[in-house]
Motif scaffolding. Structure first.
Motif, PDB file in Angstrom:
ATOM      1  N   ALA A 166      -1.801  42.434   3.524  1.00  0.00           N
ATOM      2  CA  ALA A 166      -1.313  41.769   2.323  1.00  0.00           C
ATOM      3  C   ALA A 166      -0.861  40.336   2.602  1.00  0.00           C
ATOM      4  O   ALA A 166      -0.598  39.560   1.682  1.00  0.00           O
ATOM      5  CB  ALA A 166      -0.163  42.564   1.718  1.00  0.00           C
ATOM      6  N   ARG A 167      -0.749  39.988   3.886  1.00  0.00           N
ATOM      7  CA  ARG A 167      -0.423  38.621   4.310  1.00  0.00           C
ATOM      8  C   ARG A 167      -1.131  38.361   5.629  1.00  0.00           C
ATOM      9  O   ARG A 167      -1.480  39.295   6.352  1.00  0.00           O
ATOM     10  CB  ARG A 167       1.089  38.432   4.468  1.00  0.00           C
ATOM     11  CG  ARG A 167       1.721  39.383   5.463  1.00  0.00           C
ATOM     12  CD  ARG A 167       3.241  39.308   5.457  1.00  0.00           C
ATOM     13  NE  ARG A 167       3.829  40.309   6.341  1.00  0.00           N
ATOM     14  CZ  ARG A 167       4.100  40.125   7.629  1.00  0.00           C
ATOM     15  NH1 ARG A 167       3.830  38.944   8.197  1.00  0.00           N
ATOM     16  NH2 ARG A 167       4.632  41.080   8.348  1.00  0.00           N
ATOM     17  N   VAL A 186       0.428  42.722  10.823  1.00  0.00           N
ATOM     18  CA  VAL A 186       0.265  42.704   9.358  1.00  0.00           C
ATOM     19  C   VAL A 186      -0.705  43.790   8.878  1.00  0.00           C
ATOM     20  O   VAL A 186      -0.806  44.037   7.672  1.00  0.00           O
ATOM     21  CB  VAL A 186      -0.218  41.325   8.853  1.00  0.00           C
ATOM     22  CG1 VAL A 186       0.719  40.228   9.329  1.00  0.00           C
ATOM     23  CG2 VAL A 186      -1.660  41.025   9.280  1.00  0.00           C
ATOM     24  N   LEU A 187      -1.405  44.431   9.788  1.00  0.00           N
ATOM     25  CA  LEU A 187      -2.363  45.461   9.399  1.00  0.00           C
ATOM     26  C   LEU A 187      -1.642  46.747   9.002  1.00  0.00           C
ATOM     27  O   LEU A 187      -0.753  47.222   9.707  1.00  0.00           O
ATOM     28  CB  LEU A 187      -3.341  45.740  10.545  1.00  0.00           C
ATOM     29  CG  LEU A 187      -4.198  44.559  11.003  1.00  0.00           C
ATOM     30  CD1 LEU A 187      -5.151  44.996  12.113  1.00  0.00           C
ATOM     31  CD2 LEU A 187      -4.985  43.959   9.835  1.00  0.00           C
ATOM     32  N   GLU A 188      -2.044  47.302   7.861  1.00  0.00           N
ATOM     33  CA  GLU A 188      -1.442  48.523   7.331  1.00  0.00           C
ATOM     34  C   GLU A 188      -2.507  49.614   7.208  1.00  0.00           C
ATOM     35  O   GLU A 188      -3.635  49.329   6.778  1.00  0.00           O
ATOM     36  CB  GLU A 188      -0.835  48.273   5.949  1.00  0.00           C
ATOM     37  CG  GLU A 188       0.174  47.147   5.881  1.00  0.00           C
ATOM     38  CD  GLU A 188       0.555  46.829   4.451  1.00  0.00           C
ATOM     39  OE1 GLU A 188       1.690  47.137   4.058  1.00  0.00           O
ATOM     40  OE2 GLU A 188      -0.296  46.290   3.712  1.00  0.00           O
ATOM     41  N   ALA A 225      -8.809  55.182  17.313  1.00  0.00           N
ATOM     42  CA  ALA A 225      -8.734  55.741  15.963  1.00  0.00           C
ATOM     43  C   ALA A 225      -8.555  54.600  14.968  1.00  0.00           C
ATOM     44  O   ALA A 225      -7.945  53.561  15.286  1.00  0.00           O
ATOM     45  CB  ALA A 225      -7.566  56.713  15.868  1.00  0.00           C
ATOM     46  N   LEU A 226      -9.081  54.780  13.763  1.00  0.00           N
ATOM     47  CA  LEU A 226      -8.934  53.749  12.734  1.00  0.00           C
ATOM     48  C   LEU A 226      -7.473  53.370  12.537  1.00  0.00           C
ATOM     49  O   LEU A 226      -7.150  52.189  12.348  1.00  0.00           O
ATOM     50  CB  LEU A 226      -9.543  54.249  11.416  1.00  0.00           C
ATOM     51  CG  LEU A 226      -9.426  53.328  10.198  1.00  0.00           C
ATOM     52  CD1 LEU A 226     -10.097  51.993  10.453  1.00  0.00           C
ATOM     53  CD2 LEU A 226     -10.027  54.003   8.963  1.00  0.00           C
ATOM     54  N   ALA A 227      -6.594  54.350  12.615  1.00  0.00           N
ATOM     55  CA  ALA A 227      -5.163  54.090  12.432  1.00  0.00           C
ATOM     56  C   ALA A 227      -4.617  53.139  13.485  1.00  0.00           C
ATOM     57  O   ALA A 227      -3.585  52.485  13.268  1.00  0.00           O
ATOM     58  CB  ALA A 227      -4.383  55.406  12.469  1.00  0.00           C
ATOM     59  N   ASP A 228      -5.283  53.020  14.622  1.00  0.00           N
ATOM     60  CA  ASP A 228      -4.820  52.174  15.725  1.00  0.00           C
ATOM     61  C   ASP A 228      -5.544  50.832  15.768  1.00  0.00           C
ATOM     62  O   ASP A 228      -5.666  50.208  16.823  1.00  0.00           O
ATOM     63  CB  ASP A 228      -5.018  52.901  17.057  1.00  0.00           C
ATOM     64  CG  ASP A 228      -4.139  54.133  17.179  1.00  0.00           C
ATOM     65  OD1 ASP A 228      -3.030  54.129  16.613  1.00  0.00           O
ATOM     66  OD2 ASP A 228      -4.571  55.108  17.829  1.00  0.00           O
ATOM     67  N   ALA A 229      -6.016  50.352  14.610  1.00  0.00           N
ATOM     68  CA  ALA A 229      -6.769  49.091  14.560  1.00  0.00           C
ATOM     69  C   ALA A 229      -5.951  47.918  15.087  1.00  0.00           C
ATOM     70  O   ALA A 229      -6.490  47.022  15.744  1.00  0.00           O
ATOM     71  CB  ALA A 229      -7.237  48.815  13.139  1.00  0.00           C
ATOM     72  N   ALA A 230      -4.648  47.893  14.822  1.00  0.00           N
ATOM     73  CA  ALA A 230      -3.811  46.790  15.303  1.00  0.00           C
ATOM     74  C   ALA A 230      -3.793  46.755  16.824  1.00  0.00           C
ATOM     75  O   ALA A 230      -3.903  45.684  17.438  1.00  0.00           O
ATOM     76  CB  ALA A 230      -2.395  46.917  14.747  1.00  0.00           C
ATOM     77  N   LYS A 231      -3.676  47.912  17.451  1.00  0.00           N
ATOM     78  CA  LYS A 231      -3.692  47.985  18.908  1.00  0.00           C
ATOM     79  C   LYS A 231      -5.045  47.530  19.450  1.00  0.00           C
ATOM     80  O   LYS A 231      -5.113  46.799  20.449  1.00  0.00           O
ATOM     81  CB  LYS A 231      -3.399  49.408  19.359  1.00  0.00           C
ATOM     82  CG  LYS A 231      -3.389  49.593  20.864  1.00  0.00           C
ATOM     83  CD  LYS A 231      -3.089  51.037  21.252  1.00  0.00           C
ATOM     84  CE  LYS A 231      -3.111  51.224  22.772  1.00  0.00           C
ATOM     85  NZ  LYS A 231      -2.844  52.644  23.141  1.00  0.00           N
TER      86      LYS A 231
END
Length: 325
Positions: A8-9, A15-17, A301-307
């Motif tokens: 969102a920013r 910033v990844l959700e 995993a998709l949930a760990d995209a920020a990592k």
């Protein structure tokens, strides 16, 4: 409902959700794909950081993936529900379980190529295709310089160049990465952590330098690229891993030997369904022949995209990285 990554920013990986969302129904000329694997690329960090503007915020992220057609629009005739497909040219939103995109952006995926391989190779492989076969049509016996040769794009370039009979000199940041690049077909490597790149290029080319430099690093390597290109040579700047090249005085091109510079993108080459399909067929042919092998060295995993993006930006990855929904 489905899961996706959005921001969102703009900013860093924080910033990844990872959120629940309701996927859209495909428009008349669109297709919805159930992703089985998703590609991770440096360009994704450019959108996240704001270097490249997203159309609107909040926004999805990612342009590359592979999976099965989940739904088709009323005017789509080239693919049907259940078809195996892959894509690399967006729009943003591939970091998701379900992604809606124009049917024109899809290519059918041969049964011999897995979803993971396709997600790992589409953007990088098509990039190498246009760089080596179109931006500068490298010929057997020619020597080229390729920065970041041990990265995902670089390792594909090493193999493709070798298959073409092109002598690729690859710059790398460690002895391990030098070994990796040479194992994939690099003719020679230069470890910039302790070697002078310009001096080594001069030595390897008997003082002639190279007709083309492929540079995805950007700000840090721009001066080096200028000094490695032969007279009337071409610098292909196709990435900004270290920051954007700015403040360029065109007079430097004259001083360095009447050089040419281009800043191409995949979107500028795969700009019609026909061109995209032809490029994909060239890439798939290299894969099925065994001339190019894709190494997926990181899976998140998709949930760990920020990592995953943190590791990519820190240059702690080799080969290709994918996200799994």
């Amino acid at each position: 409902m489905a899961k996706r990554i959005q921001f969102a920013r703009t900013g860093g990986p924080e910033v990844l959700e990872y959120i629940d969302y309701t996927p859209a129904e495909p428009g008349p000329k669109e297709v919805r794909v159930r992703n089985r694997a998703i590609g991770l690329n440096f360009i994704d960090t450019y959108y996240r950081s704001g270097l490249y503007p997203a159309p609107a915020l909040p926004s999805g992220l990612g342009t590359e993936g592979a999976g099965e057609v989940d739904a088709v629009g009323s005017e789509v005739s080239g693919v049907k529900v259940g078809d195996r497909v892959a894509y690399a040219t967006g729009p943003l939103g591939s970091y998701s379980e379900l992604h809606v995109l124009p049917a024109a952006n899809l290519v059918k995926l041969p049964d011999s190529i897995s979803f993971e391989t396709a997600a790992a190779v589409m953007l990088k492989g098509l990039t190498v295709q246009y760089l080596l076969r179109q931006t500068y049509n490298a010929q057997p016996g020619q020597t080229v310089l390729w920065h970041a040769a041990a990265g995902g794009v670089g390792l594909i370039a090493c193999q493709w160049a070798k298959a073409l009979g092109v002598k690729l000199i690859g710059t790398v940041g460690s002895a391990a990465k030098a070994e990796l690049a040479k194992a994939h077909g690099a003719w020679e490597t230069i470890d910039y952590s302790h070697e002078n790149v310009v001096e080594r290029v001069l030595a390897l080319t008997d003082g002639k330098k190279v007709p083309v430099v492929y540079d995805s690093v950007g700000k840090d390597t721009w001066p080096i690229s200028l000094d490695c290109a032969a007279q009337r040579g071409l610098i292909v700047s196709f990435g900004n891993a270290s920051g954007a090249v700015d403040g360029v005085n065109l007079g430097i091109l004259a001083q360095k030997g009447s050089l040419f510079v281009t800043r191409p993108t995949l979107f500028g080459y795969a700009n019609t369904p026909e061109r995209l399909q032809a490029m994909a067929e060239d890439l798939f042919g290299m894969l099925t022949s065994g001339k190019i092998k894709v190494e997926i060295n990181q899976r998140f995993a998709l949930a760990d995209a920020a990592k995953a993006q943190t590791e990519l930006a820190a240059r702690r990855t080799t080969g290709s990285t994918i996200l799994l929904p």
